[in-house]
Design a protein around this motif. Structure first.
Motif, PDB file in Angstrom:
ATOM      1  N   ILE A 101      -5.856  -3.939  -2.314  1.00 24.64           N
ATOM      2  CA  ILE A 101      -5.373  -4.743  -1.190  1.00 24.64           C
ATOM      3  C   ILE A 101      -5.989  -6.141  -1.212  1.00 24.64           C
ATOM      4  O   ILE A 101      -5.448  -7.093  -0.657  1.00 24.64           O
ATOM      5  CB  ILE A 101      -5.655  -4.024   0.150  1.00 24.64           C
ATOM      6  N   GLY A 102      -7.134  -6.293  -1.898  1.00 28.17           N
ATOM      7  CA  GLY A 102      -7.785  -7.593  -1.917  1.00 28.17           C
ATOM      8  C   GLY A 102      -7.514  -8.412  -3.170  1.00 28.17           C
ATOM      9  O   GLY A 102      -7.939  -9.549  -3.275  1.00 28.17           O
TER      10      GLY A 102
ATOM     11  N   ILE B  51      -9.673   5.848  -1.942  1.00 29.79           N
ATOM     12  CA  ILE B  51      -9.648   4.850  -0.871  1.00 29.79           C
ATOM     13  C   ILE B  51     -10.391   3.591  -1.311  1.00 29.79           C
ATOM     14  O   ILE B  51      -9.948   2.469  -1.047  1.00 29.79           O
ATOM     15  CB  ILE B  51     -10.234   5.431   0.429  1.00 29.79           C
TER      16      ILE B  51
ATOM     17  N   MET C 175     -10.834   0.903   5.966  1.00 29.75           N
ATOM     18  CA  MET C 175     -10.550   1.809   4.848  1.00 29.75           C
ATOM     19  C   MET C 175     -11.827   2.433   4.314  1.00 29.75           C
ATOM     20  O   MET C 175     -11.890   3.630   4.050  1.00 29.75           O
ATOM     21  CB  MET C 175      -9.819   1.063   3.730  1.00 29.75           C
ATOM     22  N   ASN C 176     -12.874   1.596   4.183  1.00 30.14           N
ATOM     23  CA  ASN C 176     -14.124   2.130   3.658  1.00 30.14           C
ATOM     24  C   ASN C 176     -14.754   3.129   4.621  1.00 30.14           C
ATOM     25  O   ASN C 176     -15.346   4.118   4.202  1.00 30.14           O
ATOM     26  CB  ASN C 176     -15.109   0.992   3.377  1.00 30.14           C
TER      27      ASN C 176
ATOM     28  N   ILE D  29      -9.533  -4.754   7.708  1.00 27.36           N
ATOM     29  CA  ILE D  29      -8.780  -3.692   7.043  1.00 27.36           C
ATOM     30  C   ILE D  29      -9.671  -2.998   6.016  1.00 27.36           C
ATOM     31  O   ILE D  29      -9.711  -1.758   5.948  1.00 27.36           O
ATOM     32  CB  ILE D  29      -7.526  -4.269   6.358  1.00 27.36           C
ATOM     33  N   LEU D  30     -10.408  -3.783   5.233  1.00 24.98           N
ATOM     34  CA  LEU D  30     -11.271  -3.200   4.206  1.00 24.98           C
ATOM     35  C   LEU D  30     -12.356  -2.325   4.829  1.00 24.98           C
ATOM     36  O   LEU D  30     -12.621  -1.216   4.361  1.00 24.98           O
ATOM     37  CB  LEU D  30     -11.917  -4.307   3.366  1.00 24.98           C
TER      38      LEU D  30
ATOM     39  N   SER E 187      -8.737  -0.090  -1.620  1.00 31.83           N
ATOM     40  CA  SER E 187      -9.214  -1.314  -0.967  1.00 31.83           C
ATOM     41  C   SER E 187      -9.412  -2.429  -1.988  1.00 31.83           C
ATOM     42  O   SER E 187      -9.348  -3.600  -1.648  1.00 31.83           O
ATOM     43  CB  SER E 187     -10.477  -1.089  -0.129  1.00 31.83           C
ATOM     44  N   ARG E 188      -9.605  -2.052  -3.233  1.00 29.00           N
ATOM     45  CA  ARG E 188      -9.633  -3.100  -4.259  1.00 29.00           C
ATOM     46  C   ARG E 188      -8.226  -3.691  -4.423  1.00 29.00           C
ATOM     47  O   ARG E 188      -8.052  -4.901  -4.512  1.00 29.00           O
ATOM     48  CB  ARG E 188     -10.121  -2.524  -5.586  1.00 29.00           C
TER      49      ARG E 188
ATOM     50  N   MET F  41       0.825  -1.204   0.000  1.00 27.04           N
ATOM     51  CA  MET F  41       0.000   0.000   0.000  1.00 27.04           C
ATOM     52  C   MET F  41       0.863   1.259   0.000  1.00 27.04           C
ATOM     53  O   MET F  41       0.500   2.273  -0.582  1.00 27.04           O
ATOM     54  CB  MET F  41      -0.911   0.019   1.236  1.00 27.04           C
TER      55      MET F  41
END
Lengths: 321, 292
Positions: free
Chosen positions: B215-216, B208, B277-278, B273-274, B212-213, B82
């Motif tokens: 990171i997944g 953001i 972030m959201n 985490i998601l 988050s996309r 990140m």
């Protein structure tokens, strides 16, 4: 309010610039650089360096265990191993990106040729045995023993939907449901070679890179058949039945003694010779691997080789150093 | 004197109210179904994995023993990732959006660029993985490093950020820009002091969500050959690493059933985490949006 906004924007830009700057300063090491030696207080040689490998997901659990144990011996050697499948691993091995490649089958001719073209010399080490286990649903009480010919008849693509009764008239008049490992896996390639002898696998087979999908599939359909590495059978004995192949049950003893033919197979590690010469850390890791592969293989559900084979491997390793 | 026939009106209203209620329940059921699926998924994951989450789970490396397996290498790897993705994609994305919205003239070429950026947002992530493997890992010789993976992920989410930033910039009223020019501000001053601050909430929210996309995502990393078995922490941006989704996928593939629970525990961490972030994205939006 307005200040807040400027502040956050400056923070955003500032931090990004800062991180960017930090990034520039870090001059990292490449994959296989550095193999210095440091003396520790107790006088034991502490190696530093990095080792990278990739390859078969069947071999991965053994490697994972070895990496875990090796860390206790040489904490400063950084070992990283990917799990791209035997074929995917060889591709990276040929590109010179990895020091070693795990494989659950022999190297193919075209792969060997590509390595030659790339000028990479390699050595093959056997590290454990696996028995490809053919499994059926727990309710299946007819297919207890299959010959290799019958297996071929079941798995080959011949243009029509097959029923169990097509193989043996006394078996149920129900369509066979197929589950198999993905085409990038060494397990698939090995099965393809010894059972199908190069012909196509049934098109209706559901292929999966994740063997647990095969376990689930076969466990939930009474007319299903599938195959995968011995470790997956060992963990799911209560939900699945293993089929005898040519009258031999896949057991630890049968695989070790070489009776479970032709579906028992050795698992390999292919090593880049030049990198062994270059890197003390890599040599040390490989030595550790060959000394401990037997125990670690047993620990994760595979079968150890006879002790001579490991000793032979160690001699081979010393020869290329 | 009566202006209308009350009974007739009442009759009509009744059927209208009924119709209204029917549609209301249809929409309600649609919402509940989606929520129910989500709740079931989360419930299953949590019941399966929660017992594996303890302090050791964060401080251990992965292991052949499910009870000893931890997420340390993957968590730290994802954070490093990140650190590369966020600045690269946000700076490039916002700069591109500013150019396209504020500077670029309306001509065929710029329309072509705009259309392509929207198209890029729909390209499957595996394709970006192949791109990353060819360009960053092999051609530029970055290897399977954080930098190579980070740049690939940046490319993956760049179109999303550009589109979001463009939308945000477009919503800034024209009058504000004109007022700025009327005060004698230059184009750059207008963009930096008027347009960007006004568009910031939209830009940040979009960024953001795009992060988050990133990171997944698993597919690009798998294609690039990012290793999974790793028992050390990265020591720089050129170090090898592993990331949360790769580690979770690896656990899910293991033969031992207990590893399914370890994978579930990993998913919980990723999910937290998601959600964090959201919620930051939602917070930013709420904080600034009230002003208009």
């Amino acid at each position: 309010m307005k200040k807040w906004k400027y502040l956050s924007m400056t923070a955003l830009l500032g931090s990004t610039l800062l991180i960017g700057a930090c990034g520039g300063e870090t001059s990292g090491e490449g994959t296989n650089s550095g193999n210095g030696m440091e003396q520790t207080e107790n006088g034991e040689a502490q190696l530093t360096g990095s080792v990278s490998g990739d390859g078969s997901s069947t071999v991965a659990p053994i490697t994972e265990a070895l990496v875990e144990e090796y860390k206790a011996v040489q904490p400063n050697v950084q070992v990283s191993v990917g799990v791209s499948g035997t074929g995917g691993g060889f591709e990276k091995f040929i590109a010179g990106e990895t020091d070693f490649s795990n494989a659950s089958r022999e190297m193919k001719e075209e792969e060997a040729r590509a390595l030659e073209e790339a000028g990479i010399e390699f050595t093959k080490f056997e590290i454990a045995y696996d028995g490809i286990t053919v499994v059926v649903n727990a309710e299946n009480d007819w297919a207890k023993n299959l010959t290799i010919e019958q297996l071929k008849e079941i798995w080959i693509e011949d243009g029509k939907a097959k029923k169990w009764s097509d193989i043996d008239p006394s078996w149920p008049d129900e369509e066979i449901v197929y589950y198999a490992p993905g085409t990038d896996s060494g397990t698939f390639d090995y099965f393809d070679e010894v059972v199908l002898e190069g012909e196509d696998l049934v098109r209706s087979a559901q292929l999966s890179e994740d063997d647990n999908v095969i376990v689930q599939g076969v466990a939930s359909d009474p007319y299903a058949i599938g195959f995968f590495g011995y470790a997956y059978y060992l963990e799911n004995k209560d939900r699945l039945k293993a089929v005898k192949v040519n009258g031999v049950e896949p057991t630890r003893e049968a695989i070790e003694k070489g009776e479970y033919t032709p579906l028992s197979r050795p698992l390999f590690v292919f090593v880049n010779n030049a990198k062994i010469k270059d890197s003390e850390a890599f040599y040390d890791f490989m030595k550790f691997l060959l000394e401990n592969a037997g125990d670690m293989a047993e620990a994760v559900g595979y079968i150890r080789l006879p002790e001579e084979k490991y000793e032979e491997g160690l001699k081979k390793l010393d020869a290329i150093k | 004197m009566k202006y209308m026939d009350e009974t007739a009106v009442l009759k009509q209203i009744k059927s209208r109210i009924r119709k209204n209620n029917i549609w209301k329940s249809v929409f309600f059921i649609a919402t509940i179904l989606a929520l129910l699926a989500l709740a079931m998924l989360i419930g299953r994951i949590i019941s399966q994995g929660a017992s594996f989450i303890d302090w050791d789970f964060f401080t251990n490396f992965s292991s052949r023993f499910p009870e000893k397996a931890g997420i340390k290498a993957a968590l730290v790897g994802s954070i490093y990732l990140m650190l590369v993705v966020a600045p690269t994609s946000v700076i490039l994305g916002v700069a591109t959006a500013v150019y396209l919205e504020e500077y670029a003239k309306k001509n065929r070429f710029n329309d072509f660029i705009r259309a392509n950026i929207s198209n890029l947002a729909g390209v499957p992530s595996v394709v970006f993985g192949l791109l990353g493997l060819t360009i960053f890992v092999r051609m530029l010789g970055l290897g399977k490093s954080i930098l190579a993976a980070g740049l690939t992920m940046s490319l993956l989410i760049l179109p999303v950020i550009i589109v979001a930033a463009q939308e945000a910039i477009r919503t800034v009223p024209k009058e504000q820009r004109e007022a700025s020019y009327a005060m004698g501000a230059t184009k750059w001053q207008t963009v930096f002091c008027v347009v960007l601050p006004a568009a910031l909430p939209g830009i940040l929210t979009g960024s953001i969500l795009a992060l988050s996309r990133a990171i997944g995502e698993t597919a690009p990393l798998a294609v690039m050959g990012i290793p999974v078995i790793i028992h050390f922490l990265p020591d720089g941006l050129l170090s090898e690493f592993t990331a949360l989704p790769m580690q979770i996928y690896d656990w899910a593939k293991r033969p031992q059933e207990a590893f399914q629970s370890v994978a579930a525990a990993g998913i919980i961490v990723l999910m937290i985490i998601l959600v964090l972030m959201n919620s930051v994205a939602v917070m930013i939006r709420n904080k600034f949006q009230k002003r208009y």
